[in-house]
Design an enzyme around this catalytic site. Structure first.
Site, PDB file in Angstrom:
ATOM      1  N   LYS A  91      14.274 -24.401 -38.224  1.00 50.73           N
ATOM      2  CA  LYS A  91      13.442 -23.329 -38.944  1.00 50.73           C
ATOM      3  C   LYS A  91      12.138 -23.876 -39.134  1.00 50.73           C
ATOM      4  O   LYS A  91      11.100 -23.194 -39.100  1.00 50.73           O
ATOM      5  CB  LYS A  91      14.147 -22.443 -40.075  1.00 50.73           C
ATOM      6  CG  LYS A  91      14.196 -23.489 -41.011  1.00 50.73           C
ATOM      7  CD  LYS A  91      15.670 -23.227 -42.048  1.00 50.73           C
ATOM      8  CE  LYS A  91      15.976 -24.435 -42.665  1.00 50.73           C
ATOM      9  NZ  LYS A  91      17.346 -24.593 -42.489  1.00 50.73           N
ATOM     10  N   VAL A 118      18.009 -19.178 -37.625  1.00 50.44           N
ATOM     11  CA  VAL A 118      18.127 -18.190 -38.584  1.00 50.44           C
ATOM     12  C   VAL A 118      19.528 -17.923 -38.661  1.00 50.44           C
ATOM     13  O   VAL A 118      20.081 -17.355 -37.812  1.00 50.44           O
ATOM     14  CB  VAL A 118      17.166 -16.954 -38.082  1.00 50.44           C
ATOM     15  CG1 VAL A 118      17.420 -16.006 -39.267  1.00 50.44           C
ATOM     16  CG2 VAL A 118      15.749 -17.448 -37.982  1.00 50.44           C
ATOM     17  N   GLY A 173      29.160 -28.451 -52.457  1.00 52.88           N
ATOM     18  CA  GLY A 173      28.589 -28.850 -51.212  1.00 52.88           C
ATOM     19  C   GLY A 173      27.810 -27.370 -50.807  1.00 52.88           C
ATOM     20  O   GLY A 173      27.428 -27.754 -49.502  1.00 52.88           O
ATOM     21  N   LYS A 191      12.944 -18.531 -42.404  1.00 53.54           N
ATOM     22  CA  LYS A 191      13.444 -17.770 -41.439  1.00 53.54           C
ATOM     23  C   LYS A 191      12.887 -16.645 -41.249  1.00 53.54           C
ATOM     24  O   LYS A 191      12.926 -15.849 -40.259  1.00 53.54           O
ATOM     25  CB  LYS A 191      14.979 -17.694 -42.165  1.00 53.54           C
ATOM     26  CG  LYS A 191      15.520 -19.073 -42.015  1.00 53.54           C
ATOM     27  CD  LYS A 191      16.967 -19.127 -42.949  1.00 53.54           C
ATOM     28  CE  LYS A 191      17.592 -20.528 -42.750  1.00 53.54           C
ATOM     29  NZ  LYS A 191      18.532 -20.458 -43.816  1.00 53.54           N
TER      30      LYS A 191
HETATM   31  N1  LIG Z   1      23.654 -28.059 -41.981  1.00 57.06           N
HETATM   32  C1  LIG Z   1      23.381 -26.766 -41.517  1.00 57.06           C
HETATM   33  O1  LIG Z   1      24.408 -26.178 -41.904  1.00 57.06           O
HETATM   34  C2  LIG Z   1      22.535 -25.933 -40.838  1.00 57.06           C
HETATM   35  C3  LIG Z   1      22.422 -24.772 -40.663  1.00 57.06           C
HETATM   36  C4  LIG Z   1      21.557 -24.181 -39.911  1.00 57.06           C
HETATM   37  C5  LIG Z   1      20.584 -24.948 -39.367  1.00 57.06           C
HETATM   38  N2  LIG Z   1      20.530 -26.208 -39.710  1.00 57.06           N
HETATM   39  C6  LIG Z   1      19.468 -26.859 -38.937  1.00 57.06           C
HETATM   40  O2  LIG Z   1      20.125 -27.897 -38.221  1.00 57.06           O
HETATM   41  C7  LIG Z   1      19.213 -29.145 -37.995  1.00 57.06           C
HETATM   42  C8  LIG Z   1      20.033 -30.199 -38.270  1.00 57.06           C
HETATM   43  O3  LIG Z   1      20.650 -30.131 -39.630  1.00 57.06           O
HETATM   44  P1  LIG Z   1      21.627 -31.249 -40.050  1.00 57.06           P
HETATM   45  O4  LIG Z   1      22.297 -30.547 -41.461  1.00 57.06           O
HETATM   46  O5  LIG Z   1      22.510 -31.546 -38.899  1.00 57.06           O
HETATM   47  O6  LIG Z   1      20.836 -32.401 -40.654  1.00 57.06           O
HETATM   48  P2  LIG Z   1      21.470 -33.806 -40.980  1.00 57.06           P
HETATM   49  O7  LIG Z   1      22.635 -33.891 -41.185  1.00 57.06           O
HETATM   50  O8  LIG Z   1      20.512 -34.455 -41.945  1.00 57.06           O
HETATM   51  O9  LIG Z   1      21.383 -34.812 -39.613  1.00 57.06           O
HETATM   52  C9  LIG Z   1      20.068 -35.250 -39.090  1.00 57.06           C
HETATM   53  C10 LIG Z   1      20.102 -36.173 -37.857  1.00 57.06           C
HETATM   54  O10 LIG Z   1      18.970 -36.442 -37.341  1.00 57.06           O
HETATM   55  C11 LIG Z   1      18.847 -37.719 -37.271  1.00 57.06           C
HETATM   56  N3  LIG Z   1      17.348 -38.283 -37.629  1.00 57.06           N
HETATM   57  C12 LIG Z   1      16.735 -38.125 -38.460  1.00 57.06           C
HETATM   58  N4  LIG Z   1      15.473 -38.842 -38.458  1.00 57.06           N
HETATM   59  C13 LIG Z   1      15.487 -38.971 -37.139  1.00 57.06           C
HETATM   60  C14 LIG Z   1      14.394 -39.762 -36.510  1.00 57.06           C
HETATM   61  N5  LIG Z   1      13.161 -40.162 -36.659  1.00 57.06           N
HETATM   62  N6  LIG Z   1      14.927 -40.267 -35.281  1.00 57.06           N
HETATM   63  C15 LIG Z   1      15.846 -39.830 -34.655  1.00 57.06           C
HETATM   64  N7  LIG Z   1      16.989 -39.266 -35.279  1.00 57.06           N
HETATM   65  C16 LIG Z   1      16.600 -38.871 -36.584  1.00 57.06           C
HETATM   66  C17 LIG Z   1      19.722 -38.360 -38.166  1.00 57.06           C
HETATM   67  O11 LIG Z   1      20.010 -39.683 -37.552  1.00 57.06           O
HETATM   68  P3  LIG Z   1      20.797 -40.795 -38.609  1.00 57.06           P
HETATM   69  O12 LIG Z   1      22.257 -40.254 -38.592  1.00 57.06           O
HETATM   70  O13 LIG Z   1      20.433 -42.165 -38.297  1.00 57.06           O
HETATM   71  O14 LIG Z   1      20.508 -40.651 -40.254  1.00 57.06           O
HETATM   72  C18 LIG Z   1      21.047 -37.354 -38.225  1.00 57.06           C
HETATM   73  O15 LIG Z   1      21.794 -37.653 -37.276  1.00 57.06           O
HETATM   74  C19 LIG Z   1      18.011 -28.821 -39.131  1.00 57.06           C
HETATM   75  O16 LIG Z   1      16.983 -28.203 -38.242  1.00 57.06           O
HETATM   76  C20 LIG Z   1      18.686 -27.718 -39.950  1.00 57.06           C
HETATM   77  O17 LIG Z   1      17.517 -26.845 -40.571  1.00 57.06           O
HETATM   78  C21 LIG Z   1      21.586 -26.786 -40.150  1.00 57.06           C
END
Ligand SMILES: NC(=O)c1ccc[n+]([C@@H]2O[C@H](COP(=O)([O-])OP(=O)(O)OC[C@H]3O[C@@H](n4cnc5c(N)ncnc54)[C@H](OP(=O)(O)O)[C@@H]3O)[C@@H](O)[C@H]2O)c1
Length: 407
Positions: A91, A118, A173, A191
């Site tokens: 987003k 979103v 969480g 969003k």
């Molecule tokens: N979590 C939710 O429920 C949710 C819901 C809706 C949308 N989203 C969206 O989905 C996306 C991912 O969210 P998430 O919660 O899965 O995030 P997350 O758990 O923080 O995971 C991020 C991933 O990206 C990798 N990363 C970070 N910096 C990097 C870099 N410079 N080069 C390569 N890889 C890199 C991290 O690598 P490492 O493993 O090495 O740290 C990790 O594997 C975001 O845009 C978020 O807004 C999430």
């Protein structure tokens, strides 16, 4: 029909990325049966593993689940530039650099899909872009941040202060250790900028959204609202005003009849208003690894094939006619001792258990109203047939099904 696998490069393997990898593996066979190509992971990039150029070279489509602007923006633009479709849940990127990314996808004639950016798995983007493509949307209201909705729901339910409810959300969480983005309304603002862009076909950036958070809400505000029959939500609104577009995020009281008033806990919902459709509301889980991954995989499937206008060929399933329901049973009976016991005995013999009973005397007559725990319909109907024959039952029993689920 080609038998080449459809190669998916995955950027990010965190909460959503790892769930996506798992879901892709689990669903690959079913997707192949449906669309004729098997999706498979071509490579995974994290901070410690994988090489971006190598992954792009080996992929038909890139899934970006890193989040944030840097390096996600560069990776998305480079993927589009290399002629790869992109699916993202980012987003921040779309609310700040949406036009740049959309232009690049257009120029490179590839797809860019972002349903999960979103409201998680709630299909707001798809419905606005496809189903409502012909509707002139006037206004969009959304509960698009699960953390704040959870906090406000808990404050309403338990009378807790903002700080107490936030602490609980963190323990469970639902809120991050640093909840700033959520509680200030910034996450919701990003969003709403994306929703406004789609609803009005207007350039709306994150900075254009006027935003207020929930930090100053007190238990008093909520107690008085309850007395007035109102519920408090962090609402995003995007509307056409005087030939322009206004986008806000703010805590708001809603009357009980508003479709967003009953959206509780970590759920999200989006209400779209247009003269052609009156109003539709979509709701569901707004976050969570698996839920979000499911929306991301839906986007991948859409990119693999032109959207189907027909459902896939049907598989024959037996039709089940005798299933479990909860029932409401209403009996007009003579008011004499032992009536309830006899009714309960017949129900018990058929394996029907009573969840709640209300008994009211009405002169010589009495009214017995009960709700049962879920039971096979045939057993319940058999019991009711026996009850109808009892000499103290004055009218044919009335039966209505009860849907027990609450969300
Ligand atoms: N979590 C939710 O429920 C949710 C819901 C809706 C949308 N989203 C969206 O989905 C996306 C991912 O969210 P998430 O919660 O899965 O995030 P997350 O758990 O923080 O995971 C991020 C991933 O990206 C990798 N990363 C970070 N910096 C990097 C870099 N410079 N080069 C390569 N890889 C890199 C991290 O690598 P490492 O493993 O090495 O740290 C990790 O594997 C975001 O845009 C978020 O807004 C999430």
């Amino acid at each position: 029909m080609t038998t080449e696998p459809f190669r998916v490069g995955l950027l990010g393997h965190g909460t959503v990325g790892s769930a996506f990898a798992q879901l892709l593996a689990e669903r690959a066979e079913a997707i192949e049966a449906e669309v004729g190509r098997r999706p498979e992971l071509a490579g995974v990039l994290t901070r410690s593993r994988g090489d971006f150029d190598d992954i792009v070279a080996r992929s038909d489509l890139i899934v970006e689940l890193i989040g944030g602007l840097d390096p996600a923006r560069a990776y998305v633009l480079r993927s589009l530039g290399a002629g790869r479709h992109v699916v993202t849940a980012n987003k921040q990127l779309l609310s700040q650099y949406g036009e740049e990314v959309f232009d690049s996808a257009r120029r490179n004639r590839v797809q860019l899909r972002f349903e999960a950016a979103v409201a998680g798995v709630v299909p707001a983007i798809r419905v606005m872009a496809e189903t409502l493509a012909a509707a002139h949307i006037e206004r969009v209201h959304g509960i698009v941040n699960g953390t704040t909705n959870y906090i406000l729901t808990e404050m309403t339910r338990t009378g807790a202060t903002y700080a107490e409810a936030l602490r609980e959300a963190q323990q469970l969480g639902y809120a991050e250790a640093d909840p700033t983005e959520d509680v200030t309304g910034k996450d919701a603002a990003a969003k709403m900028a994306i929703l406004a862009r789609l609803a009005f076909n207007a350039v709306v950036r994150l900075d254009d959204v006027i935003c207020e958070g929930i930090e100053r809400i007190t238990p008093d505000d909520i107690a008085y609202a309850k007395e007035l029959g109102l519920s408090l939500k962090l609402v995003g609104s995007a509307e056409r005003v005087d030939g322009g577009v206004a986008v806000h995020v703010y805590p708001a009281f809603l009357y009980a009849d508003h479709p967003l008033a009953a959206v509780n806990g970590a759920f999200n919902a989006v209400t779209v208003e247009s003269p052609a459709i009156t109003e539709i509301t979509l709701s569901g889980p707004g976050a969570g690894g698996m839920q979000t991954a499911s929306a991301v995989l839906g986007d991948v499937i859409s990119a693999m094939i032109p959207p189907p206008s027909l459902p896939p060929p049907a598989v024959s399933h037996p039709i089940v006619t005798d299933v479990e329901f909860s029932f409401y049973l209403h009996l007009e009976v003579a008011d004499r001792p032992g009536v309830l016991a006899q009714v309960a005995e017949i129900l018990g013999l058929q394996g029907v258990s009573i969840k709640s009973v209300v008994q009211k005397g009405l002169g010589d007559e009495a009214r017995l109203v009960m709700v049962m725990h879920p039971v096979l319909e045939s057993k319940f109907r058999a019991a009711v047939e026996l009850i109808a024959r009892l000499d103290f039952v004055r009218e044919p029993p009335r039966v209505i099904r009860v849907i027990e689920e609450t969300f």
